[in-house]
Design a protein around this motif. Structure first.
Motif, mmCIF file in Angstrom:
data_model
loop_
_atom_site.group_PDB
_atom_site.id
_atom_site.type_symbol
_atom_site.label_atom_id
_atom_site.label_comp_id
_atom_site.label_asym_id
_atom_site.label_seq_id
_atom_site.Cartn_x
_atom_site.Cartn_y
_atom_site.Cartn_z
ATOM 1 N N MET A 1 -9.644 -3.678 -6.367
ATOM 2 C CA MET A 1 -8.357 -3.002 -6.515
ATOM 3 C C MET A 1 -7.368 -3.544 -5.509
ATOM 4 S SD MET A 1 -7.340 0.990 -5.883
ATOM 5 C CE MET A 1 -7.240 0.752 -4.118
ATOM 6 N N VAL A 2 -6.168 -3.828 -5.969
ATOM 7 C CA VAL A 2 -5.100 -4.263 -5.086
ATOM 8 C C VAL A 2 -3.904 -3.371 -5.343
ATOM 9 C CG1 VAL A 2 -3.595 -6.138 -4.414
ATOM 10 C CG2 VAL A 2 -5.893 -6.647 -5.216
ATOM 11 N N GLU A 3 -3.353 -2.820 -4.304
ATOM 12 C CA GLU A 3 -2.182 -1.967 -4.452
ATOM 13 C C GLU A 3 -1.217 -2.264 -3.326
ATOM 14 O OE1 GLU A 3 -0.977 2.785 -4.562
ATOM 15 O OE2 GLU A 3 -3.061 2.146 -4.370
ATOM 16 N N ARG A 4 0.029 -2.525 -3.682
ATOM 17 C CA ARG A 4 1.030 -2.844 -2.671
ATOM 18 C C ARG A 4 1.949 -1.653 -2.478
ATOM 19 N NH1 ARG A 4 4.648 -8.291 -2.596
ATOM 20 N NH2 ARG A 4 5.554 -8.033 -0.537
ATOM 21 N N LEU A 5 2.130 -1.262 -1.237
ATOM 22 C CA LEU A 5 2.972 -0.128 -0.901
ATOM 23 C C LEU A 5 4.010 -0.573 0.103
ATOM 24 C CD1 LEU A 5 0.065 2.401 -0.366
ATOM 25 C CD2 LEU A 5 1.493 2.233 -2.394
ATOM 26 N N ARG A 6 5.280 -0.220 -0.124
ATOM 27 C CA ARG A 6 6.303 -0.607 0.832
ATOM 28 C C ARG A 6 7.328 0.506 0.961
ATOM 29 N NH1 ARG A 6 9.307 -5.623 -1.944
ATOM 30 N NH2 ARG A 6 7.580 -5.533 -3.387
ATOM 31 N N ASN A 7 8.007 0.529 2.086
ATOM 32 C CA ASN A 7 9.093 1.475 2.250
ATOM 33 C C ASN A 7 10.396 0.783 1.881
ATOM 34 O OD1 ASN A 7 9.710 -0.193 4.370
ATOM 35 N ND2 ASN A 7 9.042 1.231 5.960
ATOM 36 N N ALA A 8 11.520 1.412 2.188
ATOM 37 C CA ALA A 8 12.805 0.878 1.761
ATOM 38 C C ALA A 8 13.319 -0.243 2.651
ATOM 39 C CB ALA A 8 13.838 2.009 1.721
ATOM 40 N N LEU A 9 12.646 -0.523 3.749
ATOM 41 C CA LEU A 9 13.118 -1.551 4.659
ATOM 42 C C LEU A 9 12.845 -2.941 4.094
ATOM 43 C CD1 LEU A 9 11.855 -0.061 8.025
ATOM 44 C CD2 LEU A 9 14.176 -0.006 7.120
ATOM 45 N N PRO A 10 13.643 -3.949 4.472
ATOM 46 C CA PRO A 10 13.407 -5.304 3.992
ATOM 47 C C PRO A 10 12.125 -5.889 4.570
ATOM 48 C CG PRO A 10 15.080 -5.312 5.704
ATOM 49 C CD PRO A 10 14.800 -3.873 5.391
ATOM 50 N N ARG A 11 11.588 -6.929 3.925
ATOM 51 C CA ARG A 11 10.393 -7.594 4.412
ATOM 52 C C ARG A 11 10.669 -8.255 5.750
ATOM 53 N NH1 ARG A 11 7.336 -10.675 -0.399
ATOM 54 N NH2 ARG A 11 6.214 -11.374 1.452
ATOM 55 N N ARG A 12 9.712 -8.137 6.655
ATOM 56 C CA ARG A 12 9.916 -8.679 7.978
ATOM 57 C C ARG A 12 8.571 -8.809 8.668
ATOM 58 N NH1 ARG A 12 9.671 -3.538 7.640
ATOM 59 N NH2 ARG A 12 9.389 -2.106 9.383
ATOM 60 N N GLN B 1 2.970 3.255 6.131
ATOM 61 C CA GLN B 1 4.323 3.505 5.632
ATOM 62 C C GLN B 1 5.094 4.465 6.533
ATOM 63 O OE1 GLN B 1 3.420 4.526 1.358
ATOM 64 N NE2 GLN B 1 5.156 3.152 1.077
ATOM 65 N N ARG B 2 4.393 5.486 7.047
ATOM 66 C CA ARG B 2 5.075 6.486 7.876
ATOM 67 C C ARG B 2 5.595 5.893 9.186
ATOM 68 N NH1 ARG B 2 1.135 10.200 5.877
ATOM 69 N NH2 ARG B 2 -0.156 10.022 7.734
ATOM 70 N N VAL B 3 4.938 4.844 9.677
ATOM 71 C CA VAL B 3 5.422 4.214 10.908
ATOM 72 C C VAL B 3 6.401 3.075 10.605
ATOM 73 C CG1 VAL B 3 3.364 4.839 12.202
ATOM 74 C CG2 VAL B 3 3.494 2.582 11.112
ATOM 75 N N GLY B 4 6.777 2.938 9.332
ATOM 76 C CA GLY B 4 7.799 1.951 8.970
ATOM 77 C C GLY B 4 7.272 0.621 8.512
ATOM 78 N N GLY B 5 6.009 0.545 8.164
ATOM 79 C CA GLY B 5 5.424 -0.731 7.770
ATOM 80 C C GLY B 5 5.257 -0.888 6.287
ATOM 81 N N GLU B 6 4.719 -2.026 5.910
ATOM 82 C CA GLU B 6 4.416 -2.353 4.526
ATOM 83 C C GLU B 6 2.927 -2.639 4.433
ATOM 84 O OE1 GLU B 6 5.429 -5.818 1.177
ATOM 85 O OE2 GLU B 6 6.633 -5.638 3.010
ATOM 86 N N ALA B 7 2.270 -2.049 3.452
ATOM 87 C CA ALA B 7 0.813 -2.176 3.337
ATOM 88 C C ALA B 7 0.421 -2.799 2.011
ATOM 89 C CB ALA B 7 0.152 -0.805 3.476
ATOM 90 N N LEU B 8 -0.596 -3.625 2.070
ATOM 91 C CA LEU B 8 -1.241 -4.160 0.873
ATOM 92 C C LEU B 8 -2.694 -3.723 0.930
ATOM 93 C CD1 LEU B 8 -1.082 -6.116 -1.620
ATOM 94 C CD2 LEU B 8 -1.966 -7.875 -0.073
ATOM 95 N N VAL B 9 -3.138 -2.957 -0.041
ATOM 96 C CA VAL B 9 -4.489 -2.413 -0.062
ATOM 97 C C VAL B 9 -5.374 -3.295 -0.936
ATOM 98 C CG1 VAL B 9 -5.915 -0.471 -0.791
ATOM 99 C CG2 VAL B 9 -3.739 -0.050 0.362
ATOM 100 N N VAL B 10 -6.475 -3.773 -0.360
ATOM 101 C CA VAL B 10 -7.432 -4.597 -1.104
ATOM 102 C C VAL B 10 -8.836 -4.069 -0.820
ATOM 103 C CG1 VAL B 10 -8.284 -6.917 -1.572
ATOM 104 C CG2 VAL B 10 -5.928 -6.606 -0.777
ATOM 105 N N THR B 11 -9.502 -3.549 -1.833
ATOM 106 C CA THR B 11 -10.875 -3.097 -1.643
ATOM 107 C C THR B 11 -11.810 -4.289 -1.781
ATOM 108 O OG1 THR B 11 -11.004 -2.503 -3.988
ATOM 109 C CG2 THR B 11 -10.453 -0.752 -2.457
ATOM 110 N N VAL B 12 -12.675 -4.473 -0.797
ATOM 111 C CA VAL B 12 -13.557 -5.641 -0.776
ATOM 112 C C VAL B 12 -14.758 -5.360 0.108
ATOM 113 C CG1 VAL B 12 -12.303 -6.693 1.152
ATOM 114 C CG2 VAL B 12 -13.645 -8.150 -0.376
#
Length: 345
Positions: free
Chosen positions: A1-12, A58-69
């Motif tokens: 499973m891969v799931e990408r989660l991001r907040n409203a901030l630009p990529r950085r 996300q709550r601390v302002g980051g962007e997460a990509l979830v990969v189960t492996v």
């Protein structure tokens, strides 16, 4: 499973991979990177823990990509790395942290159990490192951080499979480091040797002892380890970092008087690694402790009341150059004062 989660901030920020990110040190490390503005790929088996970690990122302002492996599956690890590169464009930092363990005397660990611990804890690091290099070497940049332990140098009773794997990681990483230096590669590898840490592992480790598993005091909070890992990722030229005064004391004692330490651990370490009370959750050796219908364990274990939130030794280790300069300046000033007294005489 891969799931990408991001907040409203630009990529950085950097593109960071953390294995074993669903709990404990891995989870605290993922949050520490996210708080700095890095994009963090979260790799682990447990879906509940990964989902909760992604929410915290996300709550601390980051962007997460979830990969189960499962890190013991080389092809799955390669595929996970490719998914991260596809999502983030590249990989800047790879943190190997996932592990498994059995808490029992060596003679009570089955061959299959010992093999499984070795495959996850040692070969998982090998497979993770290989996958990271596949993406870092063509760019001639990147840092691989191996999360180690004082037990990478000093084996203790009841953790023979885990200690053996950590020793193997130490040797493997030294060989790789020499090869990268030989080829003048811009890719760095470093190792962070941790003390006992307050994580949930002591409630989900496969345990065959009468008491409930616990870390040998003193115990540090996972955020102490996370800070060291984040620092190491930014200063990968240094070969390794020691975290906690207990780590430094153990490694020095093992280098100077290993036989004395053998006898001390034989006398004290069985009792020091057990608490009274019933065992916690079922071991996670063969399947995640949080699923398929389990719960999220978080980053902290049950030892908050006794755990140290800071380490003076860690502070000095991370600022070794600055501390050295202060000592040199102080010694110079002292020598100058003594010289002036001699001259006045």
């Amino acid at each position: 499973m891969v799931e990408r989660l991001r907040n409203a901030l630009p990529r950085r920020g950097r593109a960071v991979v953390v294995t074993g990110a669903s709990g404990g040190v891995g989870r605290a490390t993922a949050l520490a990177f996210a708080a700095r503005g890095d994009r963090v790929a979260l790799l682990a088996r447990g879906r509940e823990g990964l989902a909760a970690t992604a929410d915290e990122v996300q709550r601390v302002g980051g962007e997460a990509l979830v990969v189960t492996v499962d890190m013991a599956d080389a092809k799955a690890v390669d595929d996970a790395a490719q998914k991260v590169a596809d999502a983030f464009g590249h990989i800047d930092v790879w943190v190997n942290n996932a592990f498994a363990g059995v808490f029992a005397p060596f003679t009570e660990i089955t061959p299959d159990e010992f093999r499984r611990v070795t495959e996850v804890t040692y070969l998982g690091y090998v497979f993770g490192t290989r996958a990271a290099l596949r993406h870092m070497l063509p760019r001639d940049r990147g840092t691989i951080v191996q999360v180690g332990s004082a037990l990478a140098y000093r084996g203790i009773p009841l953790q023979s499979a885990y200690c053996g794997a950590k020793h193997a990681i130490q040797g493997f990483n030294e060989s790789l480091r020499c090869e990268l230096l030989h080829s003048r590669s811009g890719v760095r590898t470093t190792m962070v040797q941790l003390p006992a840490v307050n994580t949930p592992q002591f409630d989900w480790v496969l345990n065959r002892m009468p008491g409930r598993a616990r870390p040998v005091a003193p115990v540090y909070q996972p955020e102490v380890a996370a800070r060291a890992v984040v620092h190491a990722a930014a200063h990968g030229r240094r070969r390794e970092y020691w975290v906690g005064g207990s780590t430094a004391a153990t490694l020095i004692a093992n280098a100077v008087v290993p036989g004395v330490l053998d006898r001390y651990l034989a006398r004290t370490a069985f009792e020091a690694q057990q608490d009274e009370g019933a065992h916690g959750a079922t071991g996670n050796l063969w399947s995640p402790a949080d699923g398929p219908h389990g719960h999220d364990f978080g980053a902290h274990g049950r030892f908050d009341e006794e755990s140290r939130p800071v380490s003076r030794q860690e502070w000095m280790s991370l600022r070794r150059g600055q501390v050295g300069k202060v000592l040199v300046v102080g010694a110079g000033a002292l020598a100058a004062r003594r010289l002036a007294r001699l001259v006045r005489r």
